[in-house]
Design a protein around this motif. Structure first.
Motif, PDB file in Angstrom:
ATOM      1  N   ARG A  35      53.806  34.122 -23.615  1.00  0.00           N
ATOM      2  CA  ARG A  35      52.641  33.637 -23.290  1.00  0.00           C
ATOM      3  C   ARG A  35      51.275  35.212 -24.583  1.00  0.00           C
ATOM      4  NH1 ARG A  35      51.145  30.558 -19.415  1.00  0.00           N
ATOM      5  NH2 ARG A  35      53.860  30.228 -18.553  1.00  0.00           N
ATOM      6  N   SER A  36      52.869  36.251 -23.887  1.00  0.00           N
ATOM      7  CA  SER A  36      51.210  37.885 -23.883  1.00  0.00           C
ATOM      8  C   SER A  36      51.248  38.594 -24.841  1.00  0.00           C
ATOM      9  CB  SER A  36      51.168  38.489 -22.706  1.00  0.00           C
ATOM     10  OG  SER A  36      52.620  38.960 -22.843  1.00  0.00           O
ATOM     11  N   THR A  37      51.390  37.468 -26.017  1.00  0.00           N
ATOM     12  CA  THR A  37      52.264  38.364 -26.986  1.00  0.00           C
ATOM     13  C   THR A  37      50.749  39.480 -27.241  1.00  0.00           C
ATOM     14  OG1 THR A  37      51.586  36.810 -28.538  1.00  0.00           O
ATOM     15  CG2 THR A  37      53.865  37.371 -27.942  1.00  0.00           C
ATOM     16  N   GLY A  38      49.480  38.801 -27.544  1.00  0.00           N
ATOM     17  CA  GLY A  38      48.475  39.010 -28.077  1.00  0.00           C
ATOM     18  C   GLY A  38      47.439  40.676 -26.853  1.00  0.00           C
ATOM     19  N   ASN A  39      48.152  40.827 -26.069  1.00  0.00           N
ATOM     20  CA  ASN A  39      47.350  41.312 -24.922  1.00  0.00           C
ATOM     21  C   ASN A  39      48.283  42.198 -24.154  1.00  0.00           C
ATOM     22  OD1 ASN A  39      45.949  42.469 -22.827  1.00  0.00           O
ATOM     23  ND2 ASN A  39      44.690  40.010 -22.255  1.00  0.00           N
ATOM     24  N   PRO A  40      48.404  43.543 -24.953  1.00  0.00           N
ATOM     25  CA  PRO A  40      49.161  44.593 -24.392  1.00  0.00           C
ATOM     26  C   PRO A  40      49.617  44.443 -22.828  1.00  0.00           C
ATOM     27  CG  PRO A  40      47.965  45.384 -25.795  1.00  0.00           C
ATOM     28  CD  PRO A  40      47.508  44.258 -25.303  1.00  0.00           C
ATOM     29  N   ASN A  41      48.430  44.702 -22.032  1.00  0.00           N
ATOM     30  CA  ASN A  41      48.588  45.070 -20.355  1.00  0.00           C
ATOM     31  C   ASN A  41      48.956  43.094 -19.920  1.00  0.00           C
ATOM     32  OD1 ASN A  41      47.033  47.117 -20.820  1.00  0.00           O
ATOM     33  ND2 ASN A  41      44.805  46.008 -20.586  1.00  0.00           N
ATOM     34  N   GLN A  42      48.646  42.636 -20.197  1.00  0.00           N
ATOM     35  CA  GLN A  42      49.720  41.443 -20.168  1.00  0.00           C
ATOM     36  C   GLN A  42      50.979  41.211 -20.485  1.00  0.00           C
ATOM     37  OE1 GLN A  42      48.120  37.669 -21.118  1.00  0.00           O
ATOM     38  NE2 GLN A  42      46.303  37.602 -19.899  1.00  0.00           N
ATOM     39  N   GLN A  43      51.226  41.950 -21.519  1.00  0.00           N
ATOM     40  CA  GLN A  43      52.620  42.308 -21.906  1.00  0.00           C
ATOM     41  C   GLN A  43      53.386  43.175 -21.016  1.00  0.00           C
ATOM     42  OE1 GLN A  43      53.339  43.727 -26.168  1.00  0.00           O
ATOM     43  NE2 GLN A  43      55.197  42.136 -26.794  1.00  0.00           N
ATOM     44  N   ASN A  44      52.791  44.280 -20.426  1.00  0.00           N
ATOM     45  CA  ASN A  44      53.269  44.955 -19.572  1.00  0.00           C
ATOM     46  C   ASN A  44      53.866  44.698 -18.282  1.00  0.00           C
ATOM     47  OD1 ASN A  44      53.668  47.004 -22.134  1.00  0.00           O
ATOM     48  ND2 ASN A  44      51.488  48.522 -21.722  1.00  0.00           N
ATOM     49  N   GLU A  45      52.529  44.013 -17.513  1.00  0.00           N
ATOM     50  CA  GLU A  45      53.086  43.387 -16.684  1.00  0.00           C
ATOM     51  C   GLU A  45      53.923  42.895 -16.449  1.00  0.00           C
ATOM     52  OE1 GLU A  45      50.362  40.316 -13.722  1.00  0.00           O
ATOM     53  OE2 GLU A  45      49.013  42.160 -14.755  1.00  0.00           O
ATOM     54  N   ALA A  46      54.224  41.620 -17.957  1.00  0.00           N
ATOM     55  CA  ALA A  46      55.322  40.571 -17.786  1.00  0.00           C
ATOM     56  C   ALA A  46      56.332  41.093 -17.566  1.00  0.00           C
ATOM     57  CB  ALA A  46      55.075  39.377 -19.217  1.00  0.00           C
TER      58      ALA A  46
END
Length: 100
Positions: A47-58
């Motif tokens: 679900r975090s494809t658009g946000n790099p910060n969320q993607q790194n955390e995930a």
């Protein structure tokens, strides 16, 4: 009389009960919890494809939950691996200290 198997002195004692309780709790609580955290972090990563910060955390959460799942699997399989290796080199563990 000499001891023929490693751990045979614990047969019929509280140690035998403790081994079965600890490994039963590990299997009953550890596996489902690790799978839930792995699934949750995988969904969070998707679900975090658009946000790099969320993607790194995930991604970090997914790596940690997969590591935890691997540790639980290894803890469950390790006694059997050690027992098989021990039987090849000449010693064996008693059935009463075998967790599964």
């Amino acid at each position: 009389m000499a001891q023929t198997e490693v751990g045979s002195v614990y047969c019929g004692t509280a140690v035998e009960t403790a081994i079965s309780v600890v490994f039963g709790a590990l299997a009953a609580l550890g596996l489902p919890a690790a799978m839930i955290f792995t699934g949750r972090s995988g969904l969070s990563y998707m679900r975090s494809t658009g946000n790099p910060n969320q993607q790194n955390e995930a991604r970090r959460d997914l790596i940690l939950s997969m590591t935890g799942l691997g540790i639980v699997f290894l803890a469950i399989m390790a006694p059997e691996i050690i027992n098989k290796f021990g039987s090849e080199i000449g010693f064996s563990f008693s059935n009463c200290v075998s967790p599964f």
